[in-house]
Design an enzyme around this catalytic site. Structure first.
Site, PDB file in Angstrom:
ATOM      1  N   GLU A 297      -4.888   2.246  -4.222  1.00  0.00           N
ATOM      2  CA  GLU A 297      -3.530   2.658  -4.295  1.00  0.00           C
ATOM      3  C   GLU A 297      -2.679   1.252  -3.515  1.00  0.00           C
ATOM      4  OE1 GLU A 297      -5.158   3.053  -2.064  1.00  0.00           O
ATOM      5  OE2 GLU A 297      -4.028   3.566   0.052  1.00  0.00           O
TER       6      GLU A 297
ATOM      7  N   ASP B 281       0.850  -1.272   0.092  1.00  0.00           N
ATOM      8  CA  ASP B 281       0.057  -0.139  -0.043  1.00  0.00           C
ATOM      9  C   ASP B 281       0.952   1.147   0.025  1.00  0.00           C
ATOM     10  OD1 ASP B 281      -3.193   0.713   0.857  1.00  0.00           O
ATOM     11  OD2 ASP B 281      -1.560   2.203   1.560  1.00  0.00           O
ATOM     12  N   ILE B 282       0.579   2.286  -0.816  1.00  0.00           N
ATOM     13  CA  ILE B 282       1.476   3.143  -1.059  1.00  0.00           C
ATOM     14  C   ILE B 282       1.008   4.241   0.316  1.00  0.00           C
ATOM     15  CG2 ILE B 282       1.946   5.408  -2.339  1.00  0.00           C
ATOM     16  CD1 ILE B 282       0.859   3.896  -4.897  1.00  0.00           C
TER      17      ILE B 282
END
Ligand SMILES: Nc1nc2c(ncn2[C@@H]2O[C@H](COP(=O)(O)OP(=O)(O)OP(=O)(O)O)[C@@H](O)[C@H]2O)c(=O)[nH]1
Length: 462
Positions: free
Chosen positions: A370, A327-328
């Site tokens: 994301e 996950d960004i």
């Protein structure tokens, strides 16, 4: 549209020719039958009539001899005149029958011989009559006054009568011979007419055979032409069309007739079908790509990832695997600060780093906005953690160019290893929890967890 009748006209002309020859053959046969009937009827009427007339003439000639005997036996003038009357009657009949025969035979025979013998016979009858007349008179004289001179004269007359009677018989035979000659002439006429008819029939038979042969040859030629110009071309088309994928160039048929036109129409139709098929296949490939890939990153999408898991469930359970959730970090702030397009670019860059950093055997997909997920079959934490760590460091150390701004982006990694026999949902949940821990622990790190068969919740985090 231009109408084409080439083949129709050619076939009509081709079938017309043998039909005309067959009609001519039938007409010739009918004509020959007519002639044959006329000749047979002529033979039976004219020649039979001639034969019957000749036979009656022969009868009259034989009766004439009988009448001569009657004249010879006459012992008074009354009997003598009766016999003469009979002879005159026979003579009239003979003349009539000779005329009749001459009319039937025409130039075929001369009756001079019959007429000559008949005239001689008549003269002989006259001489006989004179002698009979003298005998009756002498017998009458001798009955009234017998004398030697009359008696001698009577004997002399009897002798002359006998001689005249022989002449008479001989002339009668000559007459029969002359009539017989004509009878055989009539028979020869019949034979000649029959031979002539046979010759004519043979000629007609030859002509009929020739016509029939010509008709057969023309029919064979027509059948050959129809086979070449219609059957073979249609069969060729049918063979090509019945293939699953007919090649348009194989549907080319020479000429410009109806079949060639039909072949060209089929060719155009096959071209259209092939084009449509190609378009549909391209669209199918595109649809398939869109259904299984994420449009932004070109990675596999969540739907494909879950389908694959389902299909590989047994194989995965047998060999064991690792699942990573990525996950960004602070992505909302990137979006809010630099805009949605910049956010998209960041997502694409992270996806690219993940694609390059993970082995080809890994199944990598965009899982959410994301968020990414990676399945690594047959791997363990010891081999996967260094890989993820390398990716993380690569992200951290390389900024992303957004126009004039260089953006530093980090990501958090949660990893779980599932042992053989374990459930995937369990591994995914463990990876998600590890990711959560990584976020909670300050982000930009890799956290992992082992799962064991007897493990009921114990976790170890890196
Ligand atoms: N640009 C862009 N933004 C997206 C896309 N999908 C989801 N987002 C955004 O991503 C953001 C997700 O933010 P969060 O999950 O709250 O993440 P965060 O709180 O900013 O960061 P963490 O706490 O580190 O996870 C939301 O603002 C979404 O609107 C996308 O395809 N493109």
């Amino acid at each position: 549209m231009r109408r084409v009748f080439g083949l129709t006209v050619r076939l009509a002309a081709l079938t017309m020719v043998p039909t005309l020859v067959i009609l001519a053959t039938i007409l010739l046969a009918l004509h020959s039958f007519g002639e044959y009937r006329a000749t047979v009827s002529q033979l039976s009427e004219r020649h039979t009539h001639a034969l019957m007339t000749a036979s009656r003439l022969m009868q009259q000639s034989e009766s004439m001899l009988g009448s001569g005997a009657m004249l010879l036996l006459a012992d008074d003038h009354f009997s003598r005149r009766q016999a003469l009357f009979e002879i005159a009657d026979r003579r009239e009949w003979m003349e009539r029958l000779v005329d009749e025969l001459a009319a039937i035979r025409g130039e075929a025979g001369s009756f001079d011989d019959i007429e000559r013998v008949r005239d001689q016979l008549m003269e002989s009858f006259d001489a006989l009559d004179a002698l009979v007349q003298r005998r009756i008179d002498l017998v009458g004289q001798l009955q009234q006054a017998p004398d030697e001179t009359s008696d001698a004269l009577l004997r002399e007359t009897e002798r002359l009568l006998a001689r005249q009677m022989r002449t008479n018989r001989s002339l009668s035979q000559d007459l029969s011979v002359a009539i017989g000659y004509h009878v055989s002439g009539i028979r020869l006429d019949i034979r000649d007419a029959a031979e002539q008819m046979e010759q004519q029939l043979r000629q007609r038979e030859g002509a009929l055979k020739g016509f029939a042969l010509l008709a057969v040859l023309l029919l064979l030629a027509t059948a050959y032409h129809i086979n070449r110009s219609v059957v073979r071309r249609v069969v060729k088309l049918q063979r090509v069309i019945s293939r699953e994928r007919p090649a348009p160039h194989e549907l080319r048929v020479d000429g410009s007739d109806e079949i060639a036109q039909m072949a060209r129409s089929i060719q155009r139709y096959v071209h259209r079908i092939n084009d449509n098929e190609r378009r549909i296949m391209t669209m199918n490939r595109e649809l398939d790509f869109l259904a299984t890939h994420d449009a932004l990153t070109q990675l596999r999408n969540r739907h494909y990832f879950e389908r694959e898991l389902n299909e590989r469930r047994n194989a995965l359970a047998a060999e064991g695997y690792c699942v990573a959730m990525i996950d960004i970090d602070h992505f909302k702030a990137i979006n809010d600060t630099h805009g949605h397009e910049a956010g998209d670019r960041v997502i694409r860059c992270v996806a690219d780093r993940l694609r390059r950093g993970l082995p080809e055997s890994a199944l990598l997909a965009r899982y959410g906005g994301e968020e990414f997920v990676a399945l690594l079959p047959g791997s363990d934490i010891d081999t996967v953690v260094p890989m993820l760590e390398q990716i993380r460091q690569g992200l951290e150390s390389h900024s992303i160019e957004l126009g004039e701004t260089a953006l530093r982006v980090t990501a958090s990694f949660g990893l779980a290893q599932q042992l053989p026999g374990g459930e995937f949902d369990e591994a995914l949940k463990a990876a998600d929890e590890a990711l959560y821990r990584a976020k909670r622990s300050g982000r930009n790190r890799v956290m992992y967890r082992w799962l064991s068969q007897d493990d009921s919740g114990d976790a170890a985090y890196g």
